[in-house]
Structure formats: C-alpha cells, structure tokens
Design a protein around this motif. Sequence first.
Motif, PDB file in Angstrom:
ATOM      1  N   UNK A   1     -33.412  12.227 -23.575  1.00 57.91           N
ATOM      2  CA  UNK A   1     -32.009  12.284 -23.994  1.00 57.91           C
ATOM      3  C   UNK A   1     -31.746  11.743 -25.397  1.00 57.91           C
ATOM      4  N   UNK A   2     -32.770  11.273 -26.089  1.00 63.85           N
ATOM      5  CA  UNK A   2     -32.613  10.876 -27.490  1.00 63.85           C
ATOM      6  C   UNK A   2     -33.906  11.208 -28.211  1.00 63.85           C
ATOM      7  N   UNK A   3     -34.318  10.400 -29.115  1.00 63.87           N
ATOM      8  CA  UNK A   3     -35.488  10.728 -29.942  1.00 63.87           C
ATOM      9  C   UNK A   3     -36.679   9.834 -29.645  1.00 63.87           C
ATOM     10  N   UNK A   4     -36.824   9.387 -28.412  1.00 65.56           N
ATOM     11  CA  UNK A   4     -37.940   8.523 -28.057  1.00 65.56           C
ATOM     12  C   UNK A   4     -39.271   9.251 -28.067  1.00 65.56           C
ATOM     13  N   UNK A   5     -40.346   8.466 -28.123  1.00 69.04           N
ATOM     14  CA  UNK A   5     -41.700   9.018 -28.113  1.00 69.04           C
ATOM     15  C   UNK A   5     -42.001   9.629 -26.752  1.00 69.04           C
TER      16      UNK A   5
ATOM     17  N   UNK B   1     -29.827  21.989 -22.701  1.00 74.99           N
ATOM     18  CA  UNK B   1     -29.415  21.216 -21.535  1.00 74.99           C
ATOM     19  C   UNK B   1     -27.983  20.759 -21.778  1.00 74.99           C
ATOM     20  N   UNK B   2     -27.044  21.211 -20.925  1.00 75.89           N
ATOM     21  CA  UNK B   2     -25.631  20.848 -21.061  1.00 75.89           C
ATOM     22  C   UNK B   2     -25.095  20.384 -19.720  1.00 75.89           C
ATOM     23  N   UNK B   3     -24.470  19.226 -19.734  1.00 79.20           N
ATOM     24  CA  UNK B   3     -23.841  18.697 -18.532  1.00 79.20           C
ATOM     25  C   UNK B   3     -24.787  18.692 -17.330  1.00 79.20           C
ATOM     26  N   UNK B   4     -26.028  18.281 -17.579  1.00 80.68           N
ATOM     27  CA  UNK B   4     -26.999  18.162 -16.498  1.00 80.68           C
ATOM     28  C   UNK B   4     -27.597  19.477 -16.013  1.00 80.68           C
ATOM     29  N   UNK B   5     -27.353  20.581 -16.740  1.00 84.85           N
ATOM     30  CA  UNK B   5     -27.902  21.892 -16.360  1.00 84.85           C
ATOM     31  C   UNK B   5     -28.565  22.548 -17.552  1.00 84.85           C
TER      32      UNK B   5
END
Length: 137
Positions: free
Chosen positions: A38-42, A84-88
């Motif tokens: 959900x972000x830019x993690x490794x 991926x939008x709103x969990x879908x």
Amino acid sequence: MKRKATALWNGDIKTGSGHLSTESTILNKTQYSFSSRFSEGAGTNPEELLAAAHAGCFTMKLDLDLTNAGFKVDYLNTESTITLENGRITLSELVLKAKISAITNEEFQKIAKNAEETCPVSNAFSFKIKLSATLIP
C-alpha cells in the motif's frame, strides 16, 4: 499442469510481514508487507505479481498467435498495470509495443485483441482489461 506458490505471514496486518516462494524458486522467501502493498516499502505484493503474470501470459500468447499466422516477431514489449481501488482489483491495463515484419496495423490489432481475450491469465480475471497496442515500424 499445476504450479505452486506459498505465502507465509507473521504478525498483524500493519506491522507484520511475510514472504512468498514458488516451486521454481524464482521467488524464494521474497518479502511482502503492508508497506510493500500500500505504499513504497521494499518487497513485492499480489498486484505486482498479477501484473507480471498477465504481461507474461499475454505476450507469450500473442507470440504464438503471430507465429501461427506466419509472421516473424522482432520483439514484443508488454507492460501490465493492475489497479486496486477500494479493496478490489478493477483493471489490468496492457500496453504493448511490438516490432513485427510484414504485418498491417489492422491485422496486428486483430491478433493482439484475440491474444488478450484468449490468454489463460486474461480468462482467469473477472475485472476489466484494457489493451493499447502500438506497432513500431
């Protein structure tokens, strides 16, 4: 044919993490986490893996269809973006750039569309698929 992958997760959704492995070991304890999803993690995430699967499957199916139609493929370069939008998961956008000898754009578009509609990964998806195909002279 059957293919296997495993996922191991430890901890809660926000601070936990896991890893993914495939039978072929191309993924071997590959990290994934809330941050990588959900972000830019490794690490990787399910959407990135779906994008790779869709780009790879479509490209191979297109090459097969072009070869069967008698065309010589110089190269096919496909990018898939999964939304991926709103969990879908709502969309896979395929962007294709191709160099193929002695093919008209009309025939190229027709064969590319058929490959998009008939590749096994496309058929596994219930969300929208959008194809943009460009023939490079």
